[in-house]
Design an enzyme around this catalytic site. Structure first.
Site, PDB file in Angstrom:
ATOM      1  N   GLY A  13       6.285   0.300  -9.729  1.00 27.68           N
ATOM      2  CA  GLY A  13       5.415  -0.337  -8.738  1.00 27.68           C
ATOM      3  C   GLY A  13       4.155  -0.901  -9.380  1.00 27.68           C
ATOM      4  CG  PHE A  14      -0.115  -2.956  -7.957  1.00 24.33           C
ATOM      5  CD1 PHE A  14      -0.470  -3.799  -9.004  1.00 24.33           C
ATOM      6  CD2 PHE A  14      -1.112  -2.525  -7.079  1.00 24.33           C
ATOM      7  CE1 PHE A  14      -1.786  -4.191  -9.185  1.00 24.33           C
ATOM      8  CE2 PHE A  14      -2.427  -2.917  -7.250  1.00 24.33           C
ATOM      9  CZ  PHE A  14      -2.771  -3.736  -8.298  1.00 24.33           C
ATOM     10  CB  THR A  38       8.494  -0.912  -2.571  1.00 23.57           C
ATOM     11  OG1 THR A  38       8.023   0.328  -3.099  1.00 23.57           O
ATOM     12  CG2 THR A  38       8.868  -0.741  -1.108  1.00 23.57           C
ATOM     13  CE1 TYR A 148       1.079   5.047   1.666  1.00 21.77           C
ATOM     14  CE2 TYR A 148      -1.023   4.483   2.662  1.00 21.77           C
ATOM     15  CZ  TYR A 148      -0.238   4.651   1.544  1.00 21.77           C
ATOM     16  OH  TYR A 148      -0.771   4.420   0.296  1.00 21.77           O
ATOM     17  NE  ARG A 189      -1.106  -2.980  -0.049  1.00 22.36           N
ATOM     18  CZ  ARG A 189      -2.018  -2.248   0.577  1.00 22.36           C
ATOM     19  NH1 ARG A 189      -3.224  -2.705   0.770  1.00 22.36           N
ATOM     20  NH2 ARG A 189      -1.718  -1.055   0.993  1.00 22.36           N
TER      21      ARG A 189
HETATM   22  N1  UDP Z   1      -4.924  -9.306   6.546  1.00 21.07           N
HETATM   23  C1  UDP Z   1      -5.109 -10.610   6.960  1.00 21.07           C
HETATM   24  N2  UDP Z   1      -4.144 -11.538   6.638  1.00 21.07           N
HETATM   25  C2  UDP Z   1      -3.027 -11.243   5.910  1.00 21.07           C
HETATM   26  C3  UDP Z   1      -2.869  -9.920   5.462  1.00 21.07           C
HETATM   27  C4  UDP Z   1      -3.834  -8.970   5.792  1.00 21.07           C
HETATM   28  O1  UDP Z   1      -6.103 -10.935   7.618  1.00 21.07           O
HETATM   29  O2  UDP Z   1      -2.205 -12.158   5.675  1.00 21.07           O
HETATM   30  C5  UDP Z   1      -5.944  -8.306   6.895  1.00 21.07           C
HETATM   31  C6  UDP Z   1      -5.395  -6.988   7.456  1.00 21.07           C
HETATM   32  O3  UDP Z   1      -5.208  -7.075   8.850  1.00 21.07           O
HETATM   33  C7  UDP Z   1      -6.517  -6.024   7.089  1.00 21.07           C
HETATM   34  C8  UDP Z   1      -7.080  -6.605   5.781  1.00 21.07           C
HETATM   35  O4  UDP Z   1      -6.620  -7.946   5.710  1.00 21.07           O
HETATM   36  O5  UDP Z   1      -7.555  -6.056   8.062  1.00 21.07           O
HETATM   37  C9  UDP Z   1      -6.606  -5.850   4.532  1.00 21.07           C
HETATM   38  O6  UDP Z   1      -5.220  -5.710   4.629  1.00 21.07           O
HETATM   39  P1  UDP Z   1      -4.346  -5.021   3.489  1.00 21.07           P
HETATM   40  O7  UDP Z   1      -2.960  -4.954   4.022  1.00 21.07           O
HETATM   41  O8  UDP Z   1      -4.578  -5.739   2.215  1.00 21.07           O
HETATM   42  O9  UDP Z   1      -4.970  -3.583   3.337  1.00 21.07           O
HETATM   43  P2  UDP Z   1      -5.168  -2.350   4.357  1.00 21.07           P
HETATM   44  O10 UDP Z   1      -5.220  -2.851   5.784  1.00 21.07           O
HETATM   45  O11 UDP Z   1      -4.044  -1.415   4.105  1.00 21.07           O
HETATM   46  O12 UDP Z   1      -6.473  -1.845   3.918  1.00 21.07           O
END
Ligand code: UDP
Length: 318
Positions: A13-14, A38, A148, A189
């Site tokens: 993974g990453f 993944t 998760y 992400r």
């Molecule tokens: N997000 C977004 N557009 C995308 C993907 C993610 O606006 O295409 C938003 C997501 O809703 C979150 C933030 O970016 O509020 C970070 O999301 P990520 O999945 O990277 O991390 P996590 O939510 O697990 O911290």
């Protein structure tokens, strides 16, 4: 002197693959384990010719067998993006719970020190800001992220139980949003999504109104923090992340600027239980590990953008 031997789960993974590189560079023998749900062998294939590197295709949620000595175990196997754990919720629960139990059992058997990868998600949608390690969190156990978040909370509990009851040497890192080369562009992400979109010439999708915040840490800084924590003598959780906080809308704008693009931002619904804000308090990491992030978001995002830009164009459409 005989080289130390380390098992890294989630090695394809990453973060796992960057850890493999780091431990090989530090002169360890590395046993890399992944079931490739993944993970991707591309992330570690450059290590295959190395005589100190071996890869096992195994699922840590089932009994794991590793012959020979082990000095350290780093348990990094888990789906780690909201899209992944929505697609494979049961595996996500199993690898954080049963997988952790198996790794702890192996550590006990081998007399190895174990570091488990926990996450800022254990704080849920936090009511304390920035998040300190003594905050217990605000998690919805039955929401889409529950599989998760709760698996990772269980992981911390069982790790501390092995520490207290079996006197195992344990370390717990709470990883905040981390980015860099080798992320999957399509894992949902924010950063890989935005970089993929900008390179494909599409609009950038911001969820909600983009006012939610995150604090993004470059992978090299994250790996340095994890490495120092493993070698420390501190058994309680430590936050590792970059406290430089930004709204997601501003983040999308920064990426458009970096790419010198006039593509637009389109707004999509905010996913359920998407945390409104997140920023690590890293006082503990500074004091105990003498660690602090060194790579600014501007530099880290540029490195990551250039990595994806240099890949064959078809890659952007996978
Ligand atoms: N997000 C977004 N557009 C995308 C993907 C993610 O606006 O295409 C938003 C997501 O809703 C979150 C933030 O970016 O509020 C970070 O999301 P990520 O999945 O990277 O991390 P996590 O939510 O697990 O911290």
């Amino acid at each position: 002197m005989e080289k130390k031997r380390v098992l890294i789960t989630g090695a394809a993974g990453f973060l796992g693959s960057h850890l493999c590189d780091r431990f090989i560079n530090e002169g360890y023998r590395v046993v890399a384990m992944d079931n490739l749900i993944t993970g991707d062998l591309k992330n570690i294939e450059h290590l295959f010719p190395n005589k100190d590197f071996v890869f096992y295709n195994q699922d840590v949620s089932h009994y794991i067998y590793v012959p020979g000595k082990l000095d350290y175990i780093l348990h990094f196997a888990s789906p780690a993006s909201p899209i992944d754990y929505l697609k494979i919720p049961i595996q996500t629960l199993k690898v954080g719970s049963l997988g952790t139990h198996n790794c702890l059992g192996l550590a006990k058997e081998k007399g190895a020190r174990i570091l488990v990868a926990s996450t800022s998600e254990i704080y849920g949608d936090p009511l304390v800001h920035p998040q300190t390690e003594d905050y217990w969190g605000n998690v919805n156990p039955i929401g889409p992220r529950g599989v998760y978040d709760e698996a990772k909370r269980f992981q911390e509990a069982i790790t501390m139980a092995y520490h207290n009851y079996h006197k195992l040497e344990t370390r717990i890192v709470r990883i905040f949003n981390t980015y860099g080369p080798r992320m999957r562009l399509n894992d949902g992400r924010a950063l890989p999504a935005f970089i993929g979109q900008v390179l494909r010439g599409e609009d950038l999708t911001v969820y909600g109104d983009g006012s939610q915040t995150r604090s993004f840490c470059y992978v090299d800084d994250q790996i340095e923090g994890i490495y120092r924590l493993l070698l420390s003598n501190y058994a309680y959780p430590v936050n590792i992340g970059n406290p430089d906080e930004i709204t997601i809308k501003e983040f999308a704008e920064e990426i458009l600027k970096l790419a010198d693009s006039n593509q637009k931002i389109t707004y999509k619904p905010l996913p359920t239980d998407d945390p409104k804000q997140r920023q690590p308090d890293i006082t503990k990491a500074k004091e105990i590990l003498n660690w602090t992030p060194r790579i600014s978001r501007a530099d880290g995002v540029k490195l990551t953008y250039n990595f994806f830009k240099s890949l064959p164009h078809e890659y952007l459409f996978k």
